[in-house]
Design a protein around this motif. Structure first.
Motif, PDB file in Angstrom:
ATOM      1  N   ILE A 191      -8.507   2.868  -2.701  1.00 13.57           N
ATOM      2  CA  ILE A 191      -8.579   3.051  -1.245  1.00 13.57           C
ATOM      3  C   ILE A 191      -9.513   4.194  -0.864  1.00 13.57           C
ATOM      4  CG2 ILE A 191      -7.240   3.783   0.788  1.00 13.57           C
ATOM      5  CD1 ILE A 191      -4.884   2.184  -0.375  1.00 13.57           C
ATOM      6  N   LYS A 238      -2.973  -3.330   4.887  1.00 20.67           N
ATOM      7  CA  LYS A 238      -1.640  -3.795   4.495  1.00 20.67           C
ATOM      8  C   LYS A 238      -0.838  -2.705   3.772  1.00 20.67           C
ATOM      9  CE  LYS A 238      -2.947  -8.662   4.186  1.00 20.67           C
ATOM     10  NZ  LYS A 238      -2.995  -9.880   3.329  1.00 20.67           N
ATOM     11  N   THR A 239      -1.207  -1.455   4.018  1.00 15.80           N
ATOM     12  CA  THR A 239      -0.477  -0.330   3.420  1.00 15.80           C
ATOM     13  C   THR A 239       0.249   0.457   4.511  1.00 15.80           C
ATOM     14  OG1 THR A 239      -2.286   1.269   3.647  1.00 15.80           O
ATOM     15  CG2 THR A 239      -2.313  -0.152   1.691  1.00 15.80           C
ATOM     16  N   ASN A 240       0.989   1.490   4.083  1.00 16.98           N
ATOM     17  CA  ASN A 240       1.703   2.338   5.044  1.00 16.98           C
ATOM     18  C   ASN A 240       0.844   3.467   5.594  1.00 16.98           C
ATOM     19  OD1 ASN A 240       4.126   0.906   4.739  1.00 16.98           O
ATOM     20  ND2 ASN A 240       4.682   2.086   2.923  1.00 16.98           N
ATOM     21  N   ILE A 241      -0.404   3.557   5.143  1.00 19.76           N
ATOM     22  CA  ILE A 241      -1.307   4.594   5.628  1.00 19.76           C
ATOM     23  C   ILE A 241      -1.642   4.309   7.088  1.00 19.76           C
ATOM     24  CG2 ILE A 241      -3.588   5.666   5.363  1.00 19.76           C
ATOM     25  CD1 ILE A 241      -3.477   4.843   2.400  1.00 19.76           C
ATOM     26  N   ASN A 299       5.446   2.077 -11.406  1.00 16.38           N
ATOM     27  CA  ASN A 299       5.118   2.029  -9.974  1.00 16.38           C
ATOM     28  C   ASN A 299       4.226   3.196  -9.578  1.00 16.38           C
ATOM     29  OD1 ASN A 299       6.550  -0.289  -9.483  1.00 16.38           O
ATOM     30  ND2 ASN A 299       8.458   0.791  -9.010  1.00 16.38           N
ATOM     31  N   LYS A 359      -3.338   3.599  10.490  1.00 13.54           N
ATOM     32  CA  LYS A 359      -4.678   3.048  10.788  1.00 13.54           C
ATOM     33  C   LYS A 359      -5.557   4.084  11.476  1.00 13.54           C
ATOM     34  CE  LYS A 359      -3.012  -0.831   9.267  1.00 13.54           C
ATOM     35  NZ  LYS A 359      -1.728  -0.305   8.833  1.00 13.54           N
ATOM     36  N   LYS A 380      -4.004   2.385  -6.859  1.00 14.50           N
ATOM     37  CA  LYS A 380      -4.237   1.859  -5.513  1.00 14.50           C
ATOM     38  C   LYS A 380      -4.916   2.904  -4.634  1.00 14.50           C
ATOM     39  CE  LYS A 380      -1.728  -0.695  -1.949  1.00 14.50           C
ATOM     40  NZ  LYS A 380      -0.390  -1.132  -1.496  1.00 14.50           N
ATOM     41  N   ASN A 381      -4.440   4.157  -4.721  1.00 19.23           N
ATOM     42  CA  ASN A 381      -5.031   5.245  -3.927  1.00 19.23           C
ATOM     43  C   ASN A 381      -6.461   5.549  -4.370  1.00 19.23           C
ATOM     44  OD1 ASN A 381      -2.809   5.678  -2.267  1.00 19.23           O
ATOM     45  ND2 ASN A 381      -1.839   7.090  -3.696  1.00 19.23           N
ATOM     46  N   ILE A 414      -6.788  -0.278   3.843  1.00 17.08           N
ATOM     47  CA  ILE A 414      -5.467   0.274   4.223  1.00 17.08           C
ATOM     48  C   ILE A 414      -4.685  -0.663   5.137  1.00 17.08           C
ATOM     49  CG2 ILE A 414      -6.340   2.635   4.055  1.00 17.08           C
ATOM     50  CD1 ILE A 414      -6.262   2.723   7.167  1.00 17.08           C
ATOM     51  N   ASN A 453       0.521   3.056  -7.917  1.00 13.99           N
ATOM     52  CA  ASN A 453       0.200   3.753  -6.660  1.00 13.99           C
ATOM     53  C   ASN A 453      -1.038   4.635  -6.813  1.00 13.99           C
ATOM     54  OD1 ASN A 453       2.283   2.687  -5.132  1.00 13.99           O
ATOM     55  ND2 ASN A 453       3.740   4.265  -5.751  1.00 13.99           N
TER      56      ASN A 453
END
Length: 356
Positions: free
Chosen positions: A13, A62-65, A2, A67, A9-10, A60, A6
């Motif tokens: 992004i 659909k991420t927790n970052i 995981n 907006k 993914k980062n 971002i 991540n």
């Protein structure tokens, strides 16, 4: 596994927007840019101010970052455009600075205030603890702003809120205590404001003879400093020390604060004797030795004192001034009593804890 996902993914992004920014900077260094600076400058401006923030937002979404992190990226785009584009080719950039950027800033500020009001409303409905604007503002901003931007934004909003918006008198509850009435701090800070005002006028007149722009810049900074000090003073009236939910909330306006679990308190001393301040012993007041004290709180383990702009310092002993010092100590002792009873049921309590 995981963690690896991540990281990837980062990288996507943040890597894609940064790559586009890098390409835009590189284009300005190519001979082709010098041959056709006008049209290429327009394209670079739109890419940095529109394309990059839009792509970042989609990444971002659909991420927790938060907006709202799009805004810092937008500001970075403005700064880069200002640095890499020729002054004569910044027409669209100047339009953006004049018309769009202020709207974005006001929108973010309105969004923050809306969420703070919503959070305060929830506090009022729960009625589980004292409603504190500064604490609520911080927790709200941490949810909607990048962590790096939270403390500066919170500090600036709080200065103006306490200085010019919150004029109502705070009604103290039995578990709340003031610290500004007899300490002399308010008088000292007001005196500093007057000194700054007098010196600003004098220096402005002298500096204006040499450079009027420099004179006005210095005057603006002095006025801004005076506004901040005024906000600090007002925040001392609005943020009392409180004891609730088995915690001691020690506040010194918006300048310093710390939260102590009552079970971590080793002893509370009523003392005005001089005490050496070091890495283990600190003052709640940001004025340090310039302000007197009448209470010393000694802890069983280290805690953290949070100052202006989120500066953190460790301490084990905290020195402070409380207007009703004896009542303050009495209430802490009363709140500790159930804890002491529970401990003595299993083992012998230390003498220092009994004396608290």
């Amino acid at each position: 596994m995981n963690k690896s996902l991540n990281v990837q993914k980062n990288l996507i992004i943040f890597g894609i927007p940064l790559s586009i920014i890098g390409i835009m900077v590189l284009i300005t260094k190519l001979p082709a840019f010098n041959a056709n600076p006008s049209s290429l400058s327009t394209g670079i401006t739109f890419d940095l101010l529109l394309t990059v923030p839009l792509i970042y937002f989609l990444l971002i979404r659909k991420t927790n970052i938060p907006k709202t992190t799009v805004v810092p990226l937008l500001i970075i785009g403005v700064i880069i455009c200002s640095l890499i584009l020729p002054a004569e080719n910044q027409y669209y950039l100047n339009l953006f600075k004049t018309w769009v950027l202020p709207i974005v800033e006001l929108s973010i500020l309105s969004f923050v205030i809306f969420n703070v009001r919503k959070a305060l409303k929830k506090y009022k409905e729960k009625k589980t603890e004292t409603i504190d604007f500064f604490t609520t503002l911080k927790s709200t901003c941490y949810e909607i702003l990048p962590k790096v931007a939270v403390i500066p934004v919170v500090t600036e909003i709080a200065v103006f809120y306490y200085g010019f918006i919150h004029w109502g008198k705070v009604k103290l509850r039995d578990n709340e205590f003031t610290y500004h009435k007899d300490s002399g701090t308010v008088t000292l800070l007001i005196a500093i404001i007057f000194i700054v005002a007098i010196e600003t006028v004098t220096i402005h007149i002298l500096l204006a003879k040499w450079d009027i722009t420099a004179a006005w810049i210095l005057t603006f900074l002095s006025i801004y400093s005076g506004i901040q000090i005024f906000g600090f003073i007002k925040s001392m009236f609005k943020r009392p020390i409180s004891i609730e939910n088995n915690k001691l909330f020690l506040r010194y306006g918006i300048m310093n604060e710390t939260t102590i679990d009552l079970s971590d308190i080793d002893c509370v001393e009523i003392s005005s004797k001089d005490i050496e301040l070091n890495n283990e012993t600190r003052k709640l007041s940001f004025l340090g030795e310039l302000e007197s004290h009448n209470v010393v709180i000694r802890l069983k383990k280290e805690n953290t004192l949070i100052g202006l702009y989120g500066i953190k310092r460790k301490y084990k002993n905290l020195v402070l001034y409380v207007d009703k010092k004896n009542e303050f100590k009495k209430q802490i002792k009363n709140h500790l009593q159930p804890c002491i009873t529970a401990i003595t049921a299993d083992s012998t309590t230390s003498e220092s804890t009994k004396n608290c």
